[in-house]
Design a protein around this motif. Structure first.
Motif, short mmCIF file in Angstrom:
data_model
loop_
_atom_site.label_atom_id
_atom_site.label_comp_id
_atom_site.label_asym_id
_atom_site.label_seq_id
_atom_site.Cartn_x
_atom_site.Cartn_y
_atom_site.Cartn_z
N LEU A 32 8.17 -12.66 1.99
CA LEU A 32 7.90 -11.45 1.24
C LEU A 32 7.29 -10.41 2.17
O LEU A 32 6.12 -10.49 2.55
CB LEU A 32 6.96 -11.75 0.07
CG LEU A 32 6.63 -10.60 -0.88
CD1 LEU A 32 7.90 -9.90 -1.36
CD2 LEU A 32 5.81 -11.10 -2.06
N LYS A 34 6.88 -6.34 2.59
CA LYS A 34 6.95 -4.99 2.01
C LYS A 34 5.95 -4.11 2.76
O LYS A 34 4.85 -3.82 2.26
CB LYS A 34 6.61 -5.03 0.51
CG LYS A 34 7.56 -5.87 -0.34
CD LYS A 34 8.91 -5.19 -0.50
CE LYS A 34 9.79 -5.95 -1.49
NZ LYS A 34 11.12 -5.28 -1.66
N TRP A 37 4.18 -1.15 0.95
CA TRP A 37 3.62 -1.35 -0.38
C TRP A 37 2.11 -1.53 -0.29
O TRP A 37 1.57 -2.06 0.69
CB TRP A 37 4.22 -2.59 -1.02
CG TRP A 37 5.57 -2.38 -1.63
CD1 TRP A 37 6.45 -1.39 -1.36
CD2 TRP A 37 6.18 -3.23 -2.62
NE1 TRP A 37 7.58 -1.55 -2.12
CE2 TRP A 37 7.44 -2.67 -2.91
CE3 TRP A 37 5.79 -4.38 -3.28
CZ2 TRP A 37 8.32 -3.23 -3.84
CZ3 TRP A 37 6.65 -4.95 -4.20
CH2 TRP A 37 7.90 -4.38 -4.48
N GLU A 39 -1.40 -3.24 -2.19
CA GLU A 39 -1.66 -4.58 -2.72
C GLU A 39 -1.25 -4.72 -4.18
O GLU A 39 -0.73 -5.75 -4.60
CB GLU A 39 -3.15 -4.92 -2.55
CG GLU A 39 -3.50 -6.34 -2.95
CD GLU A 39 -4.93 -6.70 -2.61
OE1 GLU A 39 -5.52 -7.50 -3.37
OE2 GLU A 39 -5.46 -6.19 -1.60
N GLN A 41 1.16 -3.20 -5.80
CA GLN A 41 2.61 -3.34 -5.90
C GLN A 41 3.05 -4.76 -5.60
O GLN A 41 3.91 -5.33 -6.28
CB GLN A 41 3.31 -2.37 -4.94
CG GLN A 41 3.24 -0.91 -5.35
CD GLN A 41 3.84 -0.01 -4.30
OE1 GLN A 41 3.31 0.15 -3.20
NE2 GLN A 41 4.97 0.60 -4.63
N LEU A 42 2.46 -5.35 -4.56
CA LEU A 42 2.81 -6.71 -4.18
C LEU A 42 2.39 -7.69 -5.28
O LEU A 42 3.14 -8.61 -5.63
CB LEU A 42 2.15 -7.08 -2.86
CG LEU A 42 2.82 -8.23 -2.09
CD1 LEU A 42 4.18 -7.80 -1.57
CD2 LEU A 42 1.94 -8.71 -0.94
N LEU A 59 3.80 -14.91 2.90
CA LEU A 59 3.29 -13.54 2.78
C LEU A 59 3.21 -12.86 4.14
O LEU A 59 2.65 -13.42 5.09
CB LEU A 59 1.90 -13.53 2.15
CG LEU A 59 1.78 -13.75 0.64
CD1 LEU A 59 0.31 -13.68 0.24
CD2 LEU A 59 2.60 -12.73 -0.14
#
Length: 206
Positions: A32, A34, A37, A39, A41-42, A59
């Motif tokens: 994952l 991003k 992004w 925190e 959003q994740l 992560l």
């Protein structure tokens, strides 16, 4: 060989549903990532994923939320790795975290203690980044030993070159563009990759 899927760096329509479907289709490792992004959003995406699949997620950011989702896999970018104290990495290993990172020069392998595996890229010309071209010479091969981390090929990986990766000495393959350039065919393309993955009955644990 191990097959790893990396998330699209941006938002994808029906993304949580597609990720769940990838796991249901047999995916065993999902990174994952991003980078833009925050925190929240994740967290929002993780909460939409089936908790049964959380242990298979690595992560790339916000490692602090891993424990809340039963995630024991942490990825370090090259920059993050170089700015992290070795004692912190050793402590995470003692807490049974599986650590991964990324390199672009094969000579960096000797400096990757205590990482379990690393992405090495670009192996082929990237599918998701048109300006990300391989510089590997013809006949490139990895000389493996028992002390180095597993090496996962990244960049331009698709169904037609999986066998070549095996002969080059890679432990696994990671895909991004092959899956996410056309999300409507993400599951179909994943299944095609699975079908052509060398030695699928002998996948190493990463």
């Amino acid at each position: 060989m191990q097959l790893i899927v990396i998330s699209h760096p941006d938002t994808v329509a029906h993304e949580a549903q597609l990720i769940n479907q990838l796991f249901e289709a047999g995916l065993m490792r999902f990174h994952l990532r991003k980078p833009d992004w925050d925190e929240q959003q994740l967290l929002g995406l993780l909460k939409q994923l089936d908790p049964a699949f959380h242990p298979y997620i690595a992560l790339h950011q916000y490692h602090n939320i891993a424990i809340d989702f039963n995630i024991k896999r942490l990825h370090y970018t090259e920059k993050h790795r170089l700015t992290t104290e070795q004692n912190k990495l050793i402590h995470q290993k003692e807490e049974d975290f599986v650590l991964s990172t990324s390199i672009h020069d094969i000579t960096e392998l000797s400096a990757l203690t205590p990482f379990d595996y690393t992405f090495f890229s670009p192996v082929f010309n990237s599918i998701s980044k048109s300006d990300y071209q391989t510089k590997l010479p013809e006949g490139f091969h990895i000389d493996l030993n028992d002390t180095q981390p597993k090496i996962i090929a990244l960049g331009g990986v698709e169904r037609s070159n999986l066998d070549k990766l095996k002969h080059m000495g890679f432990d696994g393959a990671a895909v991004l563009g092959t899956i996410w350039n056309d999300p409507t065919h993400a599951i179909t393309n994943f299944r095609k990759l699975q079908e052509h993955l060398p030695n699928t009955h002998q996948q190493p644990t990463l």
